[in-house]
Design an enzyme around this catalytic site. Structure first.
Site: not given
Length: 343
Positions: A144, A75
């Site tokens: 998440h 990321e």
């Protein structure tokens, strides 16, 4: 999960179809890619796989791997590429599979994208859009399922939006792609399959403008994302008890539409702030402070109340997950207490 009601209304004179929130985003991306060759997409599994929530499905076949780019599971690196491309004149749209993963890229988002226009004296801009699937309700557990929008709204140089409807999902995304500054878009995962009227043509929803979803006279309920739907359902339950709640969809966390909030609270004299993110230091605190520092404060007939997520990581167990974030019955109860007992 509580039922989600349709809250979009078709713009006057616009030819609309009912499509899903995910399809509205897909349509916006396709429109932007067709209209401007500077636009490109990047993120993990957004190509042939179509993204974790199938929002980018088929776009790689339409526009090729040079404009719909699958990135490695890195990321920070993907964010760095996006920032550099934006500085060089492109208009990248970066997707994180889950908003939680943006924690790995905070250096590029917070220290580079947000600050470079200022540090370069306005001689450069970073027209970057970051899409963030967020929120609880899918059983994805603590790493998440977070709602981190208040983190990003705290940073000068970033704009932060949170569309609650398919109409706004398309219009705010297209406005974000046009914007010369970095815009972070939080998309609640439970909203992807919801539907509503969306014009076929390209249009923009202005960043920084809240929407009154339900006018009312007894209390202002300010909500974000999926909480807008829950607040509207709670408002209908309150109506059955003789209470008239005004529901405001904040839409934009930064810039914040304080004028609409102040006007509403001045009329209703009560305020309840509702968001899924953890209550402590959430956007509800900023809204509360804005009202407390305004002329609306003297009109209040009850204390300002905040309803946010529990001060804990999002649990995996369904019952605990549900208890960790506000539900319709929580909003109804909190609003009723303010109206009926002033507390």
């Amino acid at each position: 999960m509580n039922a989600i009601v349709s809250i979009d209304t078709a713009p006057e004179g616009a030819a609309c179809r009912d499509i899903s929130y995910a399809d509205a985003i897909h349509e916006a991306l396709r429109s932007a890619l067709e209209a401007d060759e500077r636009v490109f997409l990047l993120g993990e599994d957004i190509g042939v796989y179509g993204g974790a929530f199938q929002v980018t499905r088929d776009l790689v076949h339409r526009f090729g791997e040079g404009r719909v780019i699958d990135t490695p599971i890195a990321e920070l690196g993907a964010a760095g590429v996006a920032v550099g491309a934006a500085l060089a004149g492109s208009r990248p749209v970066l997707e994180f599979q889950f908003s939680d993963f943006a924690t790995l890229a905070m250096e590029q988002i917070v220290n580079q994208a947000a600050k470079l226009r200022y540090m370069l004296g306005g001689n450069a801009s970073v027209p970057l859009v970051i899409r963030m699937p967020a929120g609880a309700g899918t059983g994805a557990a603590a790493q998440h399922s977070q709602s981190l929008e208040a983190w990003f709204a705290h940073v000068p140089g970033l704009k932060v939006v949170q569309p609650a409807t398919p109409h706004d999902a398309k219009g705010l995304l297209l406005a974000a792609i046009d914007d010369p500054d970095p815009v972070v878009i939080f998309e609640h995962k439970l909203l992807y399959k919801t539907t509503g009227p969306v014009p076929a043509e390209a249009y923009r929803v202005p960043i920084g403008k809240a929407a009154i979803r339900r006018p009312g006279r007894d209390i202002t309920i300010v909500a974000t994302g999926i909480m807008v739907h829950r607040a509207l359902e709670a408002a209908e339950r309150l109506a059955a008890r003789g209470h008239d709640a005004e529901v405001i969809d904040l839409r934009s966390l930064r810039p914040l539409d304080t004028a609409t909030l102040i006007d509403s609270v001045t009329r209703t004299t009560r305020l309840l702030c509702v968001h899924e993110s953890v209550k402590m230091l959430g956007i509800g605190a900023e809204i509360s402070a804005a009202i407390a520092e305004s002329a609306a404060f003297d009109r209040l007939d009850a204390p300002i109340r905040r309803l946010g997520g529990a001060d804990c990581p999002i649990p995996y167990a369904p019952g605990l997950e549900r208890a960790a974030v506000p539900q319709v019955e929580d909003i109804e109860a909190a609003a009723a207490r303010l109206i009926e007992h002033g507390e």
